[in-house]
Design an enzyme around this catalytic site. Sequence first.
Site, PDB file in Angstrom:
ATOM      1  N   HIS A  52      -5.855 -12.242  13.903  1.00  0.00           N
ATOM      2  CA  HIS A  52      -4.439 -11.933  13.805  1.00  0.00           C
ATOM      3  C   HIS A  52      -3.839 -11.961  15.206  1.00  0.00           C
ATOM      4  O   HIS A  52      -4.530 -12.050  16.209  1.00  0.00           O
ATOM      5  CB  HIS A  52      -4.230 -10.542  13.195  1.00  0.00           C
ATOM      6  CG  HIS A  52      -4.846 -10.392  11.847  1.00  0.00           C
ATOM      7  ND1 HIS A  52      -4.610 -11.272  10.828  1.00  0.00           N
ATOM      8  CD2 HIS A  52      -5.708  -9.459  11.361  1.00  0.00           C
ATOM      9  CE1 HIS A  52      -5.286 -10.889   9.757  1.00  0.00           C
ATOM     10  NE2 HIS A  52      -5.969  -9.798  10.055  1.00  0.00           N
ATOM     11  N   ARG A  87      -4.289  -3.377  13.268  1.00  0.00           N
ATOM     12  CA  ARG A  87      -5.756  -3.491  13.205  1.00  0.00           C
ATOM     13  C   ARG A  87      -6.122  -4.952  13.426  1.00  0.00           C
ATOM     14  O   ARG A  87      -6.036  -5.768  12.507  1.00  0.00           O
ATOM     15  CB  ARG A  87      -6.287  -2.987  11.863  1.00  0.00           C
ATOM     16  CG  ARG A  87      -6.128  -1.485  11.697  1.00  0.00           C
ATOM     17  CD  ARG A  87      -6.780  -0.967  10.429  1.00  0.00           C
ATOM     18  NE  ARG A  87      -6.622   0.481  10.340  1.00  0.00           N
ATOM     19  CZ  ARG A  87      -5.613   1.094   9.718  1.00  0.00           C
ATOM     20  NH1 ARG A  87      -4.671   0.366   9.145  1.00  0.00           N
ATOM     21  NH2 ARG A  87      -5.545   2.399   9.687  1.00  0.00           N
ATOM     22  N   ASP A  93      -5.749  -8.030   6.416  1.00  0.00           N
ATOM     23  CA  ASP A  93      -7.108  -7.959   6.941  1.00  0.00           C
ATOM     24  C   ASP A  93      -8.077  -7.816   5.779  1.00  0.00           C
ATOM     25  O   ASP A  93      -7.689  -7.865   4.610  1.00  0.00           O
ATOM     26  CB  ASP A  93      -7.257  -6.808   7.940  1.00  0.00           C
ATOM     27  CG  ASP A  93      -6.984  -5.445   7.324  1.00  0.00           C
ATOM     28  OD1 ASP A  93      -6.654  -5.386   6.118  1.00  0.00           O
ATOM     29  OD2 ASP A  93      -7.074  -4.440   8.052  1.00  0.00           O
ATOM     30  N   TYR A 117       1.038  -5.855  13.036  1.00  0.00           N
ATOM     31  CA  TYR A 117      -0.088  -5.142  12.411  1.00  0.00           C
ATOM     32  C   TYR A 117      -1.056  -4.636  13.471  1.00  0.00           C
ATOM     33  O   TYR A 117      -1.371  -5.334  14.431  1.00  0.00           O
ATOM     34  CB  TYR A 117      -0.816  -6.069  11.442  1.00  0.00           C
ATOM     35  CG  TYR A 117      -1.800  -5.348  10.563  1.00  0.00           C
ATOM     36  CD1 TYR A 117      -1.395  -4.274   9.790  1.00  0.00           C
ATOM     37  CD2 TYR A 117      -3.134  -5.735  10.520  1.00  0.00           C
ATOM     38  CE1 TYR A 117      -2.289  -3.601   8.970  1.00  0.00           C
ATOM     39  CE2 TYR A 117      -4.040  -5.079   9.704  1.00  0.00           C
ATOM     40  CZ  TYR A 117      -3.607  -3.998   8.937  1.00  0.00           C
ATOM     41  OH  TYR A 117      -4.510  -3.328   8.144  1.00  0.00           O
ATOM     42  N   GLU A 151       0.799  -1.227   0.000  1.00  0.00           N
ATOM     43  CA  GLU A 151       0.000   0.000   0.000  1.00  0.00           C
ATOM     44  C   GLU A 151       0.830   1.274   0.000  1.00  0.00           C
ATOM     45  O   GLU A 151       0.544   2.202  -0.745  1.00  0.00           O
ATOM     46  CB  GLU A 151      -0.927   0.055   1.238  1.00  0.00           C
ATOM     47  CG  GLU A 151      -1.998  -0.996   1.269  1.00  0.00           C
ATOM     48  CD  GLU A 151      -1.596  -2.179   2.115  1.00  0.00           C
ATOM     49  OE1 GLU A 151      -2.474  -2.841   2.642  1.00  0.00           O
ATOM     50  OE2 GLU A 151      -0.379  -2.448   2.239  1.00  0.00           O
ATOM     51  N   ASP A 189      -2.070  -5.368   3.317  1.00  0.00           N
ATOM     52  CA  ASP A 189      -2.266  -5.694   4.735  1.00  0.00           C
ATOM     53  C   ASP A 189      -3.076  -6.978   4.946  1.00  0.00           C
ATOM     54  O   ASP A 189      -3.944  -7.330   4.128  1.00  0.00           O
ATOM     55  CB  ASP A 189      -2.956  -4.534   5.447  1.00  0.00           C
ATOM     56  CG  ASP A 189      -2.037  -3.344   5.645  1.00  0.00           C
ATOM     57  OD1 ASP A 189      -0.811  -3.537   5.566  1.00  0.00           O
ATOM     58  OD2 ASP A 189      -2.539  -2.231   5.873  1.00  0.00           O
ATOM     59  N   GLU A 235      -9.688  -5.263   4.646  1.00  0.00           N
ATOM     60  CA  GLU A 235      -9.425  -4.109   3.794  1.00  0.00           C
ATOM     61  C   GLU A 235      -8.216  -4.373   2.898  1.00  0.00           C
ATOM     62  O   GLU A 235      -8.212  -4.006   1.724  1.00  0.00           O
ATOM     63  CB  GLU A 235      -9.182  -2.873   4.672  1.00  0.00           C
ATOM     64  CG  GLU A 235      -9.401  -1.552   3.982  1.00  0.00           C
ATOM     65  CD  GLU A 235     -10.865  -1.267   3.715  1.00  0.00           C
ATOM     66  OE1 GLU A 235     -11.125  -0.400   2.866  1.00  0.00           O
ATOM     67  OE2 GLU A 235     -11.732  -1.909   4.332  1.00  0.00           O
TER      68      GLU A 235
END
Length: 904
Positions: free
Chosen positions: A341, A296, A82, A294, A7, A80, A84
């Site tokens: 996670h 989130r 997740d 990470y 990203e 990432d 998203e």
Amino acid sequence: MPVVVVESPAKAKTIEKYLGGDYRVLASFGHVRDLPPKDGSVDPDADFAMKWEVASDSKKHLKAIKDALKDDQNLILATDPDREGEAISWHLLEALAPALKKGSEVNRVTFNAITKSAVTDAMKQPRQIDQALVDAYLARRALDYLVGFNLSPVLWRKLPGAKSAGRVQSVCLRLIVDREMEIEAFKPREYWSVHARLATPGGEEYDATLTSYQGKKLDRYDLADAEDAAMAVSAVASRDLTVTEVSAKPASRNPWPPFMTSTLQQEASRKLGMGARACMSTAQRLYEAGLITYMRTDGIDMAPEAVMAARDAIKAKFGDKYLPSSPRMYKNKAKNAQEAHECIRPTDMMASPDKIRVSADDQRKLYDLIWKRTIASQMEAARMERTTVEIGSRDGQVGLRATGQVMLFDGFLKVYDQGRDDDEGEDGRRLPAITQGEAARKVGKAFSAELAKAREKGGDSPDAPGLTTAPGTLASTGEDTAARQHFTQPPPRYTEATLVKRMEELGIGRPSTYASIVTTIQDRDYVRKDQNRLIPEDKGRLVTIFLTEYFPRYVSYDFTADLENELDEISAGDLMWRDVLGRFWRDFTKALDGTSELRITEVLEAIDEALAPHLYPARLDGGDPRECPLCHQGRLNLKTARSGGAFIGCSRYPECRFTRPLSAPDGEEAVGDRVLGDDAGEQISLKNGRFGPYVQRGEPTEDQPKPPRASIPKGWDANAVDLEQALKLLALPREIGPHPDDGVMIEAGIGRYGPYVKHDRKYANLPEVDEVFTIGMNRAVEVLAAKPTRGRAAAAEPLKQLGDHPDGGAVAVMNGRYGPYVKWDKVNATLPRDLDPADITLDKALELISAKAAKKGGKKAASKPAAAKKPAAKKTAAKKTAAKKPAAKKPAAKKASTKKAAED
């Protein structure tokens, strides 16, 4: 060379360093596609088909990736780990599909930390895009779009001044409004407690609290008033007391689990004063620097190798006694794979906060918090001894209790103790050595000094815990026994930390959404933050009441939580996303249709009735709270302003022009119109207008339709303004005297930006309003001299240097009166509210500069035909062209506002 896409450029740089020259790592700069901000982007009639559009600033990033794929068709999507991140990879694959040849290899890799081992291990375990996670993203995005694009326009039409509604945003706002209404409806209840200062035979003093009275256990409200308390004080003071029982019990406290997203935001708010958005932005930078995992996540479990690394760090730094015999295992609370996670933890447990390199102090502070919480989670429990001493009279009429706690071993508390939002009342005082059967001697005059201090200060005495002050304190004759007055307290207002905690408890929102939701309701001016507490603005109340009246299901806590659970089931592959959308849309459209015939007057009447306790609080004299305080004939009700928004006005308008804002400031009564007195035959009155209270000289006449007025300055209590103060305000600006250098008059006044002094065309701010009326010549000249002359001020220091513009010249982020902006040459481009100045890149800055320059050029071009003398025929054509342009631009403006409305 395989192409790896992540990203952010910071992440790309770090990963390329770990992978070496065998890979080419590029950044997508976040999402490359989104739903166009217009109707029809999600089509319920076509099985919820979604139209995606590549963002203008993403086209160049996609081109760079496509150019790289010409050399090697091996594409690795490493966004990432997740929902998203999975969606970003899916969007990239969809957008890059035309550039991929048949037989091209596309893989997805994820890593929970940006370390060399994590990245290289991930490259050995490629997989395909998880379609279930993508489906969950599609469902969430479609839901948010459908709610935003259909509910927000209803708000605009039916409730002037409202900005937007959102699927989760509106439920979050309701939490804050409901809490505020609880506070306003709360009725405090009085009760008293009794305390005695006692001493052991050896003279060591301690405090005890009355727990039984007249032979019965004392409940909280048994001493209901001062009379009851006085009798209890006398009963204790008149009796000899003996220690009847001493008990000491061992106790222990286990450490808290490591951080997940919500608990990190809560602790960062409590201990560092960081809002949710600032916390996540700082954590993002720590993650991209490879310092933490990470950020989130709903998970609290830790990888086995990380647990062993934490135990090694504990042993090395604190010794064996702080290391439990076996590792602590924490159960992951996540219900599905998307949130399963690891916890948020340091990537290197031996890297203590003093050893890391970071670019900002806030990053060091947040890392310190994460490191300590992680290390503490694997440490030995704290051990303590809690002692309870029971004291009573021989006749059994009174009984008192003293409690204390002694720390035997600090354990994990040596490193970390969690903050609290509210006082849990844990007793940490240490008691002297007390033996059962010994006399508990009352200490004569023990409270006299403390009571004197308390009465003088109006606060608790630090030396006598539990004592409060006059008028709520009673003491015995010897002042060895005292009573404390209490009142039950309303629930506290939410902070960002407690709001996130409550949302988590209710199952509303997910880790990736908490920060944006809390930020959005503040950006919309629905909520303001005051001393870290979230307080609903009047427009926030109006929106919430409207939605609960006409869309109750969609701001229901249970419904929103159930919908979140369905999204989780989609990500787990247990539900089809279109089925969930179909059920939602069928019921939602019925609710929308039910408001089509609503008139604004009906909406205002419903809101007026629902908010009546807030808008029209009970009067002290018992009169009708809706009676107009000016004419005493009309009734107050909710009205809309031409400019949008709402206010309270008299039903006899225009005969009576009384108005006031929806609510007065905290702790103040609403200001009513009243006459303050006369001056030179003219009436001086205090009035309340749409923009707040003001004073006025005289009344409107044909010769003077607008009599002299002056606003009440910020910080003044309008209800306390008297005639003298009003005359001072009406006399402004005040002449101080001619300037000693040029003889031009110096004036002092209160303007749009606060109190000031003025000389010729030069203004200088004053720190306090009251100084306007007292400032003398010497002070005025000094203040004016300290203000730089316009055009000669020293250049402001940039917040951030971004690099050089392609056409030459530096590009920087500056801080201005109206917020941060990007500067290049003579172009100043304001930053969007949702863009953190610390996160802006040169590419984004160039995009903003380009848009600003184009806008300026368009305005100049549009003005040229009017200035030039053209033939009539050409003029007509130019006019036609000019007439067409605004029509073409209007939808674009609407799109922008609608896009904001759709944001959750």
